[in-house]
Design a protein around this motif. Structure first.
Motif, mmCIF file in Angstrom:
data_model
loop_
_atom_site.group_PDB
_atom_site.id
_atom_site.type_symbol
_atom_site.label_atom_id
_atom_site.label_comp_id
_atom_site.label_asym_id
_atom_site.label_seq_id
_atom_site.Cartn_x
_atom_site.Cartn_y
_atom_site.Cartn_z
ATOM 1 N N ILE A 298 39.411 40.184 40.168
ATOM 2 C CA ILE A 298 39.605 38.878 40.812
ATOM 3 C C ILE A 298 41.093 38.583 40.999
ATOM 4 O O ILE A 298 41.522 38.141 42.070
ATOM 5 C CB ILE A 298 38.925 37.767 39.987
ATOM 6 C CG1 ILE A 298 37.405 37.943 40.013
ATOM 7 C CG2 ILE A 298 39.307 36.387 40.510
ATOM 8 C CD1 ILE A 298 36.654 37.055 39.044
ATOM 9 N N PHE A 299 41.884 38.839 39.955
ATOM 10 C CA PHE A 299 43.319 38.603 40.057
ATOM 11 C C PHE A 299 43.948 39.499 41.113
ATOM 12 O O PHE A 299 44.878 39.090 41.819
ATOM 13 C CB PHE A 299 44.002 38.814 38.703
ATOM 14 C CG PHE A 299 44.055 37.585 37.848
ATOM 15 C CD1 PHE A 299 45.098 36.680 37.967
ATOM 16 C CD2 PHE A 299 43.048 37.318 36.934
ATOM 17 C CE1 PHE A 299 45.139 35.533 37.192
ATOM 18 C CE2 PHE A 299 43.080 36.175 36.146
ATOM 19 C CZ PHE A 299 44.130 35.279 36.272
ATOM 20 N N GLY A 300 43.465 40.735 41.217
ATOM 21 C CA GLY A 300 43.978 41.640 42.238
ATOM 22 C C GLY A 300 43.749 41.104 43.634
ATOM 23 O O GLY A 300 44.629 41.172 44.500
ATOM 24 N N SER B 48 48.594 35.917 47.802
ATOM 25 C CA SER B 48 49.883 35.338 47.417
ATOM 26 C C SER B 48 51.073 36.110 48.005
ATOM 27 O O SER B 48 52.211 35.661 47.898
ATOM 28 C CB SER B 48 50.011 35.303 45.886
ATOM 29 O OG SER B 48 50.089 36.612 45.352
ATOM 30 N N PHE C 222 42.615 45.891 32.206
ATOM 31 C CA PHE C 222 42.879 44.806 33.153
ATOM 32 C C PHE C 222 43.608 45.345 34.384
ATOM 33 O O PHE C 222 43.297 44.958 35.524
ATOM 34 C CB PHE C 222 43.709 43.724 32.475
ATOM 35 C CG PHE C 222 44.012 42.537 33.346
ATOM 36 C CD1 PHE C 222 43.082 41.524 33.508
ATOM 37 C CD2 PHE C 222 45.223 42.445 34.019
ATOM 38 C CE1 PHE C 222 43.350 40.435 34.314
ATOM 39 C CE2 PHE C 222 45.501 41.359 34.819
ATOM 40 C CZ PHE C 222 44.570 40.344 34.977
ATOM 41 N N LEU D 19 42.706 45.258 38.286
ATOM 42 C CA LEU D 19 43.689 44.669 39.196
ATOM 43 C C LEU D 19 43.927 45.574 40.406
ATOM 44 O O LEU D 19 43.976 45.114 41.555
ATOM 45 C CB LEU D 19 45.003 44.449 38.448
ATOM 46 C CG LEU D 19 46.094 43.654 39.157
ATOM 47 C CD1 LEU D 19 45.748 42.170 39.158
ATOM 48 C CD2 LEU D 19 47.438 43.865 38.473
ATOM 49 N N ILE E 100 43.334 37.935 44.351
ATOM 50 C CA ILE E 100 44.151 36.724 44.505
ATOM 51 C C ILE E 100 45.594 37.083 44.843
ATOM 52 O O ILE E 100 46.242 36.414 45.662
ATOM 53 C CB ILE E 100 44.096 35.882 43.211
ATOM 54 C CG1 ILE E 100 42.699 35.292 43.027
ATOM 55 C CG2 ILE E 100 45.142 34.763 43.236
ATOM 56 C CD1 ILE E 100 42.501 34.568 41.718
ATOM 57 N N ILE E 101 46.113 38.139 44.236
ATOM 58 C CA ILE E 101 47.496 38.558 44.492
ATOM 59 C C ILE E 101 47.701 38.879 45.967
ATOM 60 O O ILE E 101 48.766 38.611 46.526
ATOM 61 C CB ILE E 101 47.854 39.776 43.616
ATOM 62 C CG1 ILE E 101 47.997 39.346 42.157
ATOM 63 C CG2 ILE E 101 49.159 40.424 44.087
ATOM 64 C CD1 ILE E 101 48.211 40.492 41.196
ATOM 65 N N PHE F 107 42.983 44.590 44.178
ATOM 66 C CA PHE F 107 44.064 44.498 45.161
ATOM 67 C C PHE F 107 43.806 45.424 46.341
ATOM 68 O O PHE F 107 44.009 45.036 47.501
ATOM 69 C CB PHE F 107 45.405 44.858 44.508
ATOM 70 C CG PHE F 107 46.579 44.746 45.431
ATOM 71 C CD1 PHE F 107 47.216 43.524 45.606
ATOM 72 C CD2 PHE F 107 47.036 45.840 46.140
ATOM 73 C CE1 PHE F 107 48.296 43.404 46.470
ATOM 74 C CE2 PHE F 107 48.112 45.736 47.008
ATOM 75 C CZ PHE F 107 48.741 44.509 47.176
ATOM 76 N N MET G 78 37.917 40.207 35.622
ATOM 77 C CA MET G 78 39.033 39.270 35.790
ATOM 78 C C MET G 78 40.197 39.972 36.490
ATOM 79 O O MET G 78 40.869 39.395 37.342
ATOM 80 C CB MET G 78 39.474 38.738 34.427
ATOM 81 C CG MET G 78 38.587 37.664 33.834
ATOM 82 S SD MET G 78 39.175 37.088 32.219
ATOM 83 C CE MET G 78 40.799 36.456 32.665
ATOM 84 N N GLY G 79 40.423 41.245 36.120
ATOM 85 C CA GLY G 79 41.461 42.026 36.783
ATOM 86 C C GLY G 79 41.175 42.193 38.267
ATOM 87 O O GLY G 79 42.076 42.072 39.105
#
Length: 212
Positions: A33-35, A41, A105, A109, A37-38, A113, A30-31
């Protein structure tokens, strides 16, 4: 016979803590994936600023302007050692478990990223660079982080059972095993640090020369 005992011990550990392993693996990814996504953004100006910094670093790499391998090894080993040592320390208390998960996490991330930004800015060349310079050490580091987080959480839960009188747990015996385990992971981290200090710079120079 010793090998069978070792495999049996590992198998029992995994079976006993498979729910924690599943949670930590999902949390780590999940980390990642969020990285990624950031990266999407970020504003155009932020991406340009980051890429300008990376371009400066890439230029130094092409010219071979690295710190000494010994210094790079020391910095890398100290960084990973402190990170994993903090996880180990947090496992000594029940209240440290949420922080262990946060650290795991964050690790995901950072990886997400880094890879996401390189691919976003450099396309296939960024993917190739990530595969050559980020993937090799993380194929060892990621399992280490997952296992350390799981073992630390499991040890913390044993302390909790002892505190709440939900069963007798030989804490001192577990503590010895827990500490020895940290030393074993330290040896693995040393191998990763050796790669980053002595192999990764050469690989990066080769990739940049091939790209250019």
């Amino acid at each position: 016979m010793q090998r069978n005992v070792f495999y049996r011990t590992i198998n029992n550990h995994v079976e006993e803590n498979k729910a924690i392993y599943l949670f930590t693996i999902v949390l780590l990814f999940m980390g990642v994936i969020f990285g990624a996504i950031i990266v999407n953004s970020l504003s155009f100006a932020q991406k340009n600023d980051l890429y300008a910094y990376l371009s400066l670093f890439f230029g130094q790499v092409e010219q071979g302007e690295f710190a000494s391998s010994t210094e790079m090894f020391t910095q890398s080993f100290a960084h990973y050692g402190k990170y994993l040592g903090l996880m180990w320390f947090l496992g000594l208390s029940v209240i440290g478990v949420p922080v262990i998960f946060i650290l795991l996490f964050i690790k995901g991330l950072v990886v997400g990223f880094t890879v996401g930004f390189l691919v976003n800015q450099m396309g296939f060349d960024g993917f190739l660079l990530s595969f050559a310079t980020v993937f090799p050490q993380n194929i060892i580091l990621i399992p280490i982080f997952v296992v350390v987080a799981t073992v630390a959480t499991a040890f913390s839960l044993k302390i909790w059972k002892q505190i709440t009188k939900r069963g007798y747990e030989p804490i001192f015996q577990y503590f010895i095993s827990y500490s020895i385990f940290l030393l074993v992971t330290g040896a693995s981290v040393a191998l990763v640090s050796l790669y980053e200090a002595y192999v990764s710079p050469t690989v990066m120079q080769f990739i940049f020369s091939w790209i250019n």
